[in-house]
Design an enzyme around this catalytic site. Structure first.
Site, PDB file in Angstrom:
ATOM      1  N   CYS A 273       0.717  -1.165   0.232  1.00  0.00           N
ATOM      2  CA  CYS A 273       0.033  -0.143   0.151  1.00  0.00           C
ATOM      3  C   CYS A 273       0.750   1.195   0.095  1.00  0.00           C
ATOM      4  O   CYS A 273       0.885   1.853  -0.947  1.00  0.00           O
ATOM      5  CB  CYS A 273      -0.865   0.070   1.284  1.00  0.00           C
ATOM      6  SG  CYS A 273      -2.023  -1.464   1.583  1.00  0.00           S
TER       7      CYS A 273
HETATM    8  N1  SAJ Z   1       6.550   2.301   8.721  1.00  0.00           N
HETATM    9  C1  SAJ Z   1       7.682   3.061   9.153  1.00  0.00           C
HETATM   10  N2  SAJ Z   1       7.428   3.934  10.225  1.00  0.00           N
HETATM   11  C2  SAJ Z   1       6.131   4.312  10.818  1.00  0.00           C
HETATM   12  C3  SAJ Z   1       4.805   3.353  10.264  1.00  0.00           C
HETATM   13  C4  SAJ Z   1       5.246   2.516   9.149  1.00  0.00           C
HETATM   14  O1  SAJ Z   1       8.918   2.933   8.803  1.00  0.00           O
HETATM   15  O2  SAJ Z   1       5.953   4.973  11.586  1.00  0.00           O
HETATM   16  C5  SAJ Z   1       6.826   1.520   7.654  1.00  0.00           C
HETATM   17  C6  SAJ Z   1       6.351  -0.093   8.272  1.00  0.00           C
HETATM   18  O3  SAJ Z   1       7.607  -0.885   8.986  1.00  0.00           O
HETATM   19  C7  SAJ Z   1       6.063  -0.479   6.843  1.00  0.00           C
HETATM   20  C8  SAJ Z   1       5.636   0.380   5.895  1.00  0.00           C
HETATM   21  O4  SAJ Z   1       6.054   1.723   6.540  1.00  0.00           O
HETATM   22  O5  SAJ Z   1       7.376  -1.054   6.069  1.00  0.00           O
HETATM   23  C9  SAJ Z   1       4.010   0.502   5.769  1.00  0.00           C
HETATM   24  O6  SAJ Z   1       3.525   0.382   7.053  1.00  0.00           O
HETATM   25  P1  SAJ Z   1       1.976   0.712   7.775  1.00  0.00           P
HETATM   26  O7  SAJ Z   1       2.051   0.681   9.005  1.00  0.00           O
HETATM   27  O8  SAJ Z   1       1.305   1.482   6.927  1.00  0.00           O
HETATM   28  O9  SAJ Z   1       1.414  -0.716   7.288  1.00  0.00           O
HETATM   29  P2  SAJ Z   1       0.731  -1.294   5.960  1.00  0.00           P
HETATM   30  O10 SAJ Z   1       1.262  -1.360   4.665  1.00  0.00           O
HETATM   31  O11 SAJ Z   1       0.057  -2.655   6.303  1.00  0.00           O
HETATM   32  O12 SAJ Z   1      -0.306  -0.180   5.608  1.00  0.00           O
HETATM   33  C10 SAJ Z   1      -1.617  -0.688   6.136  1.00  0.00           C
HETATM   34  C11 SAJ Z   1      -2.482   0.249   5.234  1.00  0.00           C
HETATM   35  N3  SAJ Z   1      -3.748  -0.297   5.052  1.00  0.00           N
HETATM   36  C12 SAJ Z   1      -4.191  -0.161   3.501  1.00  0.00           C
HETATM   37  O13 SAJ Z   1      -3.740   0.639   2.849  1.00  0.00           O
HETATM   38  C13 SAJ Z   1      -5.405  -0.843   3.286  1.00  0.00           C
HETATM   39  C14 SAJ Z   1      -2.544   1.572   6.026  1.00  0.00           C
HETATM   40  O14 SAJ Z   1      -3.598   2.315   5.304  1.00  0.00           O
HETATM   41  C15 SAJ Z   1      -2.874   1.385   7.367  1.00  0.00           C
HETATM   42  O15 SAJ Z   1      -3.035   2.775   8.060  1.00  0.00           O
HETATM   43  C16 SAJ Z   1      -1.841   0.683   7.880  1.00  0.00           C
HETATM   44  O16 SAJ Z   1      -2.126  -0.675   7.240  1.00  0.00           O
HETATM   45  C17 SAJ Z   1      -1.813   0.742   9.474  1.00  0.00           C
HETATM   46  O17 SAJ Z   1      -2.554   1.339   9.896  1.00  0.00           O
HETATM   47  O18 SAJ Z   1      -0.866  -0.289   9.802  1.00  0.00           O
END
Ligand code: SAJ
Length: 445
Positions: A273
């Protein structure tokens, strides 16, 4: 009126629902409808997935197999590769991937294929909804003309809407039913029917005035994350340059009860995403002559975090009078985020590749990931597959450097830091106690 006819079928739970694409979005969605006693047909191009579902199995962590089994045994759920059965459905929901091409442009092939299958079999009286994350305008500029081109008239023969998926894989708190659903139709009747549909399975439906607004809302959500993660990563570099503990700074800032939302630095961003969705928005903006600089800057910062991590490790090894070349480096955690097995766009892949290109002997331990493979078109190292190693004392103590790329909960970091020589922690995985008791030298992002 088609709208009233469809809403009647939906409210009486007599509407037959088809979902195209039974992945991390489509499978939870169709099971939710089947559990509410709707007759559902799942459409998959992968016969193995269809078979597993029809045998009562689940390949998605958030969908318990017993739920699939229950829906299949009651006849409420069946999966098929026969797309002609789309004709049987009153509602068709498209949940297919929207990846990027190698050129970082949107790859619309999955949406176009799904739209084409619908064109082959659609009949008057259907509500069609797109859930796949895409640029604003896809639903009304791409799908609507496809269906009208078959002679079907909007609002008379079909209704069409967009509703973004918000599944958060592995999130125990938020599941389909308690994540508010944004819904926007290409017509008011379409919005009304789509809203009635999702109201059957979601506590809160938020209607917007068009499909474009709904498409844009989704991209805003995920672009917001990518940009704020990029800022956290840049702040980490600033704090390191100033000799300040980044994580202590973020924790302190997060005490502000309003006007702040903590994001944390990391080795880069992975998943299907956040690294991809902003490019759908910037691509569309460029079509209209606008260059979205924040998206480009976030991409530039986030995509070079693996290089920054390798620099940290290289400098730390140099302090030990060691070169990366010839060093044995253990990567702890390769999944794109903690406590899941998903490797898509994982920054660990880039870190491993960069280290190998510099001559390091890289091994990994990740309790969720059995094997790591590389896309040879994009590797600069040898690109050979790697296989999970048990986290033995020898593996830890034999490494010149341990790099924590993903902070899985089921790893004993205290043991790692007592056995290792050097640990580079990119995720703040090490508590103060572990750090104080460590015999290893510890470097943090
Ligand atoms: N990450 C960081 N720092 C942060 C947060 C995340 O480096 O503060 C990294 C994570 O390790 C990962 C990437 O960014 O590699 C994405 O992380 P994410 O928390 O956004 O997780 P995802 O990819 O599973 O994102 C999903 C998304 N869901 C959809 O698009 C349907 C996102 O909209 C959600 O907000 C997110 O999950 C969530 O809340 O965890």
């Amino acid at each position: 009126m088609l709208k009233d006819q469809l809403i009647g079928l939906i409210n009486d739970r007599n509407a037959r629902i088809g979902v195209i694409g039974l992945g991390y979005v489509g499978l939870p969605l169709i099971v939710e409808f089947a559990l509410k006693d709707f007759d559902c047909i799942g459409f998959e191009v992968d016969a193995k997935k269809a078979d597993e579902i029809n045998n009562g199995g689940s390949y998605i962590v958030d969908v318990p197999a017993e739920n699939v089994q229950k829906c299949v045994s009651t006849g409420k759920l069946a999966a098929t590769t026969d797309f002609s059965r789309l004709n049987e459905c009153d509602v068709i929901i498209i949940c297919v991937p929207t990846p990027l091409r190698k050129t970082k442009d949107p790859d619309m092939s999955y949406i176009l294929t799904a739209g084409g299958e619908i064109c082959n079999y659609m009949r008057p009286g259907q509500l069609i909804i797109l859930e796949s994350t895409t640029y604003p305008g896809t639903t009304d500029e791409v799908l609507q003309p496809m269906f009208e081109g078959k002679g079907f008239e909007l609002d008379r023969d079909f209704l069409l809407a967009f509703s973004p998926e918000r599944v958060d894989p592995g999130n125990p708190q938020f599941q389909t039913h308690n994540i508010p659903k944004v819904v926007g139709g290409v017509s008011d009747d379409s919005t009304a029917a789509a809203s009635a549909l999702y109201s059957q399975i979601v506590d809160t439906v938020h209607e917007v005035s068009s499909a474009r607004v709904a498409e844009a809302a989704k991209l805003w959500e995920n672009t917001f994350r990518a940009i704020n993660i990029g800022m956290a990563n840049e702040m980490a570099k600033v704090c390191n340059a100033l000799g300040i503990d980044t994580w202590e700074v973020v924790r302190a800032a997060a005490t502000k009860p309003f006007g702040f939302m903590p994001f944390f630095p990391g080795p880069g961003i992975g998943g299907h995403c956040i690294p991809l969705d902003p490019h759908y928005l910037s691509w569309k903006a460029r079509q209209h002559g606008f260059d979205s600089q924040f998206i480009s800057l976030a991409e530039q910062i986030n995509s070079t975090m693996p290089n920054y991590v390798v620099e940290l490790a290289s400098t730390a090894l140099n302090d030990d009078k060691k070169a990366v070349n010839g060093s044995k480096i253990l990567i702890l955690g390769v999944a794109y985020k903690k406590d899941i097995d998903d490797m898509r766009e994982s920054p660990a892949l880039s870190i491993i590749d960069l280290l190998r290109a510099d001559g390091a002997d890289v091994v990994y331990h990740d309790p969720f990931v059995a094997e790591v493979t590389f896309d040879h078109a994009y590797t600069i190292g040898d690109g050979e597959p790697l296989y999970n190693n048990d986290l033995t004392d020898e593996l830890i103590s034999g490494a010149d450097c341990v790099i924590i790329c993903t902070e899985h909960s089921n790893v004993d970091y205290d043991r790692v830091c007592r056995l290792a020589t050097l640990v580079v922690d990119t995720r703040n995985a090490l508590s103060n106690d572990v750090r104080e008791g460590a015999s290893a030298r510890i470097v943090r992002l």
